[in-house]
Design an enzyme around this catalytic site. Sequence first.
Site, PDB file in Angstrom:
ATOM      1  N   GLY A  91      42.623 -28.315 -32.263  1.00  0.00           N
ATOM      2  CA  GLY A  91      43.680 -28.765 -31.349  1.00  0.00           C
ATOM      3  C   GLY A  91      43.524 -30.227 -30.980  1.00  0.00           C
ATOM      4  O   GLY A  91      42.507 -30.859 -31.275  1.00  0.00           O
ATOM      5  N   GLY A  93      42.326 -32.825 -29.210  1.00  0.00           N
ATOM      6  CA  GLY A  93      41.249 -32.988 -28.236  1.00  0.00           C
ATOM      7  C   GLY A  93      41.283 -34.340 -27.552  1.00  0.00           C
ATOM      8  O   GLY A  93      40.587 -34.577 -26.569  1.00  0.00           O
ATOM      9  N   ARG A  94      42.043 -35.255 -28.145  1.00  0.00           N
ATOM     10  CA  ARG A  94      42.133 -36.585 -27.506  1.00  0.00           C
ATOM     11  C   ARG A  94      43.480 -37.227 -27.787  1.00  0.00           C
ATOM     12  O   ARG A  94      43.611 -38.442 -27.774  1.00  0.00           O
ATOM     13  CB  ARG A  94      41.016 -37.468 -28.018  1.00  0.00           C
ATOM     14  CG  ARG A  94      40.999 -37.591 -29.532  1.00  0.00           C
ATOM     15  CD  ARG A  94      40.096 -38.696 -29.908  1.00  0.00           C
ATOM     16  NE  ARG A  94      39.884 -38.706 -31.346  1.00  0.00           N
ATOM     17  CZ  ARG A  94      39.334 -39.704 -31.970  1.00  0.00           C
ATOM     18  NH1 ARG A  94      38.949 -40.761 -31.316  1.00  0.00           N
ATOM     19  NH2 ARG A  94      39.152 -39.657 -33.264  1.00  0.00           N
ATOM     20  N   GLY A 127      37.610 -37.248 -25.231  1.00  0.00           N
ATOM     21  CA  GLY A 127      39.060 -37.485 -25.253  1.00  0.00           C
ATOM     22  C   GLY A 127      39.455 -38.930 -25.498  1.00  0.00           C
ATOM     23  O   GLY A 127      40.626 -39.285 -25.413  1.00  0.00           O
ATOM     24  N   ARG A 177      50.761 -43.225 -32.011  1.00  0.00           N
ATOM     25  CA  ARG A 177      50.973 -42.797 -33.401  1.00  0.00           C
ATOM     26  C   ARG A 177      52.360 -42.179 -33.529  1.00  0.00           C
ATOM     27  O   ARG A 177      52.800 -41.446 -32.641  1.00  0.00           O
ATOM     28  CB  ARG A 177      49.883 -41.800 -33.765  1.00  0.00           C
ATOM     29  CG  ARG A 177      49.995 -41.258 -35.164  1.00  0.00           C
ATOM     30  CD  ARG A 177      48.679 -40.721 -35.638  1.00  0.00           C
ATOM     31  NE  ARG A 177      48.331 -39.431 -35.040  1.00  0.00           N
ATOM     32  CZ  ARG A 177      47.251 -38.735 -35.388  1.00  0.00           C
ATOM     33  NH1 ARG A 177      46.418 -39.190 -36.300  1.00  0.00           N
ATOM     34  NH2 ARG A 177      46.985 -37.582 -34.813  1.00  0.00           N
ATOM     35  N   ASP A 253      42.889 -29.366 -41.115  1.00  0.00           N
ATOM     36  CA  ASP A 253      43.553 -29.876 -39.911  1.00  0.00           C
ATOM     37  C   ASP A 253      43.990 -31.330 -40.080  1.00  0.00           C
ATOM     38  O   ASP A 253      44.702 -31.864 -39.236  1.00  0.00           O
ATOM     39  CB  ASP A 253      42.652 -29.733 -38.678  1.00  0.00           C
ATOM     40  CG  ASP A 253      41.301 -30.390 -38.867  1.00  0.00           C
ATOM     41  OD1 ASP A 253      40.600 -30.021 -39.822  1.00  0.00           O
ATOM     42  OD2 ASP A 253      40.947 -31.288 -38.086  1.00  0.00           O
TER      43      ASP A 253
HETATM   44  P1  AMP Z   1      39.203 -35.584 -36.390  1.00  0.00           P
HETATM   45  O1  AMP Z   1      37.859 -35.680 -36.970  1.00  0.00           O
HETATM   46  O2  AMP Z   1      39.662 -36.855 -35.714  1.00  0.00           O
HETATM   47  O3  AMP Z   1      40.217 -35.073 -37.340  1.00  0.00           O
HETATM   48  O4  AMP Z   1      39.110 -34.546 -35.202  1.00  0.00           O
HETATM   49  C1  AMP Z   1      38.694 -33.215 -35.355  1.00  0.00           C
HETATM   50  C2  AMP Z   1      38.816 -32.495 -34.047  1.00  0.00           C
HETATM   51  O5  AMP Z   1      37.963 -33.069 -33.069  1.00  0.00           O
HETATM   52  C3  AMP Z   1      40.200 -32.513 -33.431  1.00  0.00           C
HETATM   53  O6  AMP Z   1      40.391 -31.310 -32.750  1.00  0.00           O
HETATM   54  C4  AMP Z   1      40.113 -33.664 -32.471  1.00  0.00           C
HETATM   55  O7  AMP Z   1      41.057 -33.571 -31.432  1.00  0.00           O
HETATM   56  C5  AMP Z   1      38.703 -33.513 -31.949  1.00  0.00           C
HETATM   57  N1  AMP Z   1      38.144 -34.774 -31.483  1.00  0.00           N
HETATM   58  C6  AMP Z   1      37.756 -35.837 -32.225  1.00  0.00           C
HETATM   59  N2  AMP Z   1      37.261 -36.808 -31.446  1.00  0.00           N
HETATM   60  C7  AMP Z   1      37.339 -36.387 -30.176  1.00  0.00           C
HETATM   61  C8  AMP Z   1      36.983 -36.947 -28.900  1.00  0.00           C
HETATM   62  N3  AMP Z   1      36.444 -38.150 -28.783  1.00  0.00           N
HETATM   63  N4  AMP Z   1      37.224 -36.190 -27.820  1.00  0.00           N
HETATM   64  C9  AMP Z   1      37.756 -34.969 -27.906  1.00  0.00           C
HETATM   65  N5  AMP Z   1      38.101 -34.383 -29.050  1.00  0.00           N
HETATM   66  C10 AMP Z   1      37.906 -35.077 -30.184  1.00  0.00           C
HETATM   67 MG    MG Z   2      42.111 -34.694 -37.270  1.00  0.00          MG
END
Ligand code: AMP
Ligand code: MG
Length: 496
Positions: A91, A93-94, A127, A177, A253
Amino acid sequence: MSTNSLSFEFDNSYARLPENFFCRLRPTPVHFPKLIRINKNLAMELKIDPDLLSSEEGVKILAGNKIPTGADPLAMAYAGHQFGNWVPQLGDGRAILLGELIDINGIRRDLQLKGCGITPFSRMGDGRAAVGPIIREFMVSEAMNALNIDSTRSLAAISTGNFVVRENIHPGAILTRVAKSHVRVGTFQFFASRGDIPALQSLADYVISRLYPIAKKSENPYLSLLNLVIEKQARLIAKWQLIGFIHGVMNTDNMSISGETIDFGPCAFMDFFHPDTVYSSIDELGRYAYKNQPYIAQWNLACFAETLLPLISSNEEKATKLAQESVNSFTDLFDAEYLAHFRKKLGLFEEDKDDLNLGTALLECMQQNKTDFTLTFRYLSCLKRKRTEYDTVLHQLFENKSSLDVWLARWRKRLDLEQVSDSRRIKAMQSVNPAFIPRNHMIETIIESAIDNGDFTLFNNFLCIMETPYNDQLAHDRFFQPPRPDEIIKATFCGT
Ligand code: AMP
Ligand code: MG
């Protein structure tokens, strides 16, 4: 367009979906938001006045400190396979979806703030996002678009005035974005894995209406959806391969249903051609190496297909058979897209059965000589039917000149099969073989300059150059040249 007050004509279709699709919440305000960059052309495409968006009020909105009228902010739920491992809940997360706008072409676009505070999906994360990865995403996504590769876009970047803690402490930033939709393979997996068929159907119907309305006319709309997404991805990944782009984190994802390249973490463009190239520091086994990207895409699409089974047919065996056929079709679709695009890169207007071998032979020669992917094709685009001084420029890239000469003779013989003038072919080749790509070492230099000195001059120069990547821009040799040995970047970090 309004001339005196900043307004957005939001129409938030995702927010009208059932409650379990997302969590409604507001971004967490930041301390001292400051504009880094507005993408004026994109703002106008979205019917937003760029000057107003750059105003104090606009920056507050881009920082999440103010919610514009008509927005319905929410974090989307999704799941996914990360490096092949199943994660039932990921989901946003940020990231928070502010809402949707209909652009000047009538296309519905998501407006999302990335790095705007924790959500119920943040797990252990803060986040937030650091300025480095944010301007990296800005540069690469905008470059992808200018290179005619479908991608999410970057409307704005702001610095927050807050700090984020990673390996070190970094200034924080938020990216606005823009996407045709943020629905991912992982969004479908979220509902399928919970056995929530009504939600799955709502999601599929939503995506069909928004992105693939033609599927409605089909006898089996959900199978048609699957096939359309497979076609889109085949085209996308063929383009990645032929521009030397390595996504780095092709988790389910991070695969968009709209067919846009999404989530620019540890991605990079190849300098010296080698099919094993992998940049991501977290990809120790090379799962997402350059050469694996088409296979991984198909693997992800098989995950997508699996989620659709109950919608494709109530007869499980029949559904599986149909979905399997569709997933298998990826190989032929990809091969056809790849070859068609490769022909263009080689300046071939007609089809000959040996064309793929011809292209592959060039790649092998490049690999043996460790030549720069982008420069090889760009210099090749300048060559005439007869040998001229331009051959010397290409020669300089190759250590083993005779292997190149053998290939060039073969290529010229192939060109002789067609009645196309040099000038027409050269023009066509230069329109698909860019002079400029976001070179990894330059991106690192740009980020360093922004972080260490607060100087965004290089960042702004780069974005200006990348508006016309297919034009020679002699004044910008620094951005054109591959890295010197001491400048080569071996790994990139996602910095989340
Ligand atoms: P990503 O690697 O950016 O595709 O992120 C994978 C998952 O980790 C997704 O659910 C993001 O929302 C969550 N996520 C990545 N970085 C953060 C962060 N700094 N804080 C909270 N959630 C994160
Ligand atoms: Mg991602």
